[in-house]
Design a protein around this motif. Structure first.
Motif, PDB file in Angstrom:
ATOM      1  N   GLU A   5      -2.425  62.119 137.307  1.00 31.80           N
ATOM      2  CA  GLU A   5      -1.781  60.887 136.849  1.00 31.80           C
ATOM      3  C   GLU A   5      -0.997  60.243 137.993  1.00 31.80           C
ATOM      4  OE1 GLU A   5       1.275  59.409 133.292  1.00 31.80           O
ATOM      5  OE2 GLU A   5       0.580  61.493 133.386  1.00 31.80           O
ATOM      6  N   ALA A  63     -10.495  54.635 139.193  1.00 34.85           N
ATOM      7  CA  ALA A  63     -10.710  53.190 139.140  1.00 34.85           C
ATOM      8  C   ALA A  63     -11.880  52.769 140.027  1.00 34.85           C
ATOM      9  CB  ALA A  63      -9.440  52.460 139.567  1.00 34.85           C
ATOM     10  N   LYS A  71     -15.328  52.398 138.483  1.00 33.74           N
ATOM     11  CA  LYS A  71     -15.709  51.149 137.817  1.00 33.74           C
ATOM     12  C   LYS A  71     -16.519  50.261 138.751  1.00 33.74           C
ATOM     13  CE  LYS A  71     -12.733  50.011 133.924  1.00 33.74           C
ATOM     14  NZ  LYS A  71     -11.759  49.053 133.360  1.00 33.74           N
ATOM     15  N   VAL A 117     -14.088  55.814 131.950  1.00 32.44           N
ATOM     16  CA  VAL A 117     -13.632  54.663 132.732  1.00 32.44           C
ATOM     17  C   VAL A 117     -14.070  53.359 132.079  1.00 32.44           C
ATOM     18  CG1 VAL A 117     -14.003  53.427 134.896  1.00 32.44           C
ATOM     19  CG2 VAL A 117     -13.463  55.859 134.941  1.00 32.44           C
ATOM     20  N   LEU A 118     -15.290  53.339 131.561  1.00 29.36           N
ATOM     21  CA  LEU A 118     -15.812  52.124 130.955  1.00 29.36           C
ATOM     22  C   LEU A 118     -15.078  51.780 129.659  1.00 29.36           C
ATOM     23  CD1 LEU A 118     -18.054  50.291 132.014  1.00 29.36           C
ATOM     24  CD2 LEU A 118     -19.602  51.316 130.358  1.00 29.36           C
ATOM     25  N   SER A 119     -14.493  52.789 129.018  1.00 35.66           N
ATOM     26  CA  SER A 119     -13.731  52.562 127.787  1.00 35.66           C
ATOM     27  C   SER A 119     -12.236  52.464 128.048  1.00 35.66           C
ATOM     28  CB  SER A 119     -13.999  53.695 126.786  1.00 35.66           C
ATOM     29  OG  SER A 119     -15.328  53.662 126.321  1.00 35.66           O
ATOM     30  N   ASN A 120     -11.855  52.438 129.338  1.00 32.01           N
ATOM     31  CA  ASN A 120     -10.437  52.391 129.717  1.00 32.01           C
ATOM     32  C   ASN A 120      -9.656  53.548 129.103  1.00 32.01           C
ATOM     33  OD1 ASN A 120     -10.615  49.940 131.250  1.00 32.01           O
ATOM     34  ND2 ASN A 120     -10.686  48.803 129.318  1.00 32.01           N
ATOM     35  N   ALA A 121     -10.306  54.701 129.026  1.00 28.53           N
ATOM     36  CA  ALA A 121      -9.675  55.890 128.449  1.00 28.53           C
ATOM     37  C   ALA A 121      -9.137  56.786 129.560  1.00 28.53           C
ATOM     38  CB  ALA A 121     -10.678  56.653 127.595  1.00 28.53           C
ATOM     39  N   ASP A 122      -8.303  57.728 129.178  1.00 35.33           N
ATOM     40  CA  ASP A 122      -7.758  58.704 130.119  1.00 35.33           C
ATOM     41  C   ASP A 122      -8.885  59.643 130.544  1.00 35.33           C
ATOM     42  OD1 ASP A 122      -6.428  60.625 131.539  1.00 35.33           O
ATOM     43  OD2 ASP A 122      -5.070  61.220 129.926  1.00 35.33           O
ATOM     44  N   VAL A 123      -9.170  59.686 131.837  1.00 34.97           N
ATOM     45  CA  VAL A 123     -10.292  60.500 132.315  1.00 34.97           C
ATOM     46  C   VAL A 123     -10.009  61.990 132.192  1.00 34.97           C
ATOM     47  CG1 VAL A 123     -11.088  58.725 133.908  1.00 34.97           C
ATOM     48  CG2 VAL A 123      -9.443  60.441 134.703  1.00 34.97           C
ATOM     49  N   PRO A 129     -14.215  59.405 124.582  1.00 32.96           N
ATOM     50  CA  PRO A 129     -13.715  58.053 124.303  1.00 32.96           C
ATOM     51  C   PRO A 129     -14.628  57.331 123.322  1.00 32.96           C
ATOM     52  CG  PRO A 129     -14.911  58.065 126.362  1.00 32.96           C
ATOM     53  CD  PRO A 129     -14.858  59.501 125.892  1.00 32.96           C
ATOM     54  N   ASN A 139     -19.932  53.850 124.319  1.00 32.76           N
ATOM     55  CA  ASN A 139     -20.317  52.681 125.097  1.00 32.76           C
ATOM     56  C   ASN A 139     -21.723  52.912 125.639  1.00 32.76           C
ATOM     57  OD1 ASN A 139     -19.991  54.259 127.564  1.00 32.76           O
ATOM     58  ND2 ASN A 139     -17.784  53.915 127.347  1.00 32.76           N
TER      59      ASN A 139
END
Length: 280
Positions: free
Chosen positions: A94, A109, A112, A173-179, A185, A188
């Protein structure tokens, strides 16, 4: 052909990560290698579906199949190596920031920017899984003339597991979730690939025993929602449609782990082709 200065490998990966067009270079290299896999994968499938006693297996055809086997596996492993190099340079803690010191370290990031590598990762997974789980023992014998079959099988298992890990990362990452979260997530466009490669990982480690078993097939597909709709626990199905997942090629009629099928209008025709007596 890709200009030599643009070719990425594990030895020059660090330098290319410093390039201003690094995402484009990553996609270019991954896509070019995946294209070779796509070209050779139908011939690779003959290592499982063409009987060694077939009249079609002439010395010339055998060399063609062996060439396709060597080429597809080699390029699939190249894709897996680039994937491993990127994973090794990704920070998952984090608050991680991108670092350009002696060693370039990126954050999730960055994934993406290279999200479309999932096309190539899935193609590589299909090649490695099929060779490990479907090809007849004879083809392993001629592929492993140096007697390193156990090492190669172990290496392929590890590469396939890392591809699955990367697809999970891309899905998050594509769902803007915590990796770093354990839970999956929201679904998608990466989800069908994650589920499929997960089945490959399971099969390559524990081959299914489905003889005489009544195993129901599961078709992997993509759910497309209307703008404003959600695929939460209570989705409005009236705003969704099922579509073929986005990949270069599907499973070409094969089933993963005894029950996973790919949604595509060509899958049934491929199954019929492999079962066609002329190739036996």
């Amino acid at each position: 052909m890709i200009p030599k200065s643009f070719l990425m490998s594990t030895s020059n990966f660090e330098a290319h990560l410093r390039h201003c067009e690094r995402a484009g270079l990553m996609n270019l290299n991954m896509f070019s290698k995946a294209a070779v896999c796509c070209l050779n994968r139908p011939l690779l499938y003959l290592t499982a579906h063409l009987r060694l006693t077939s009249n079609l297996l002439t010395p010339e055809n055998m060399n063609t199949i062996l060439s396709a086997l060597n080429t597809s596996v080699s390029f699939a492993l190249d894709i897996a190596d680039l994937n491993q190099a990127l994973l090794d340079r990704t920070q998952f803690h984090e608050g991680a920031i991108e670092i350009h010191g002696d060693k370039v370290l990126v954050t999730p990031a960055f994934w993406k920017e290279v999200v479309h590598i999932f096309f190539s990762l899935f193609e590589a997974a299909c090649v490695l899984w099929f060779f490990s789980c479907r090809s007849l023992p004879y083809w392993w014998t001629v592929y492993c003339l140096d007697g390193k079959e156990d090492f190669i099988r172990t290496n392929i298992k590890a590469k396939l597991a890392e591809i699955h890990r990367s697809l999970r990362l891309l899905e998050a990452v594509l769902s803007n979730a915590d990796v770093n979260q354990i839970e999956r997530p929201k679904q998608n466009m990466i989800t069908p690939m994650v589920n499929c490669v997960e089945g490959m990982v399971i099969e390559i480690n524990e081959p299914p025993n489905i003889k005489g078993a009544n195993v129901e097939s599961v078709t992997l597909e993509m759910e497309v929602l209307a703008i404003g709709a959600t695929n939460s626990s209570s989705p409005d199905l009236s705003h969704s449609v099922k579509q073929d997942p986005w990949v270069f090629m599907g499973l070409l009629g094969e089933q993963v782990n005894g029950h996973l099928r790919w949604r595509s209008p060509t899958e049934g025709r491929w199954r019929k082709f492999w079962n066609n007596p002329p190739i036996n």
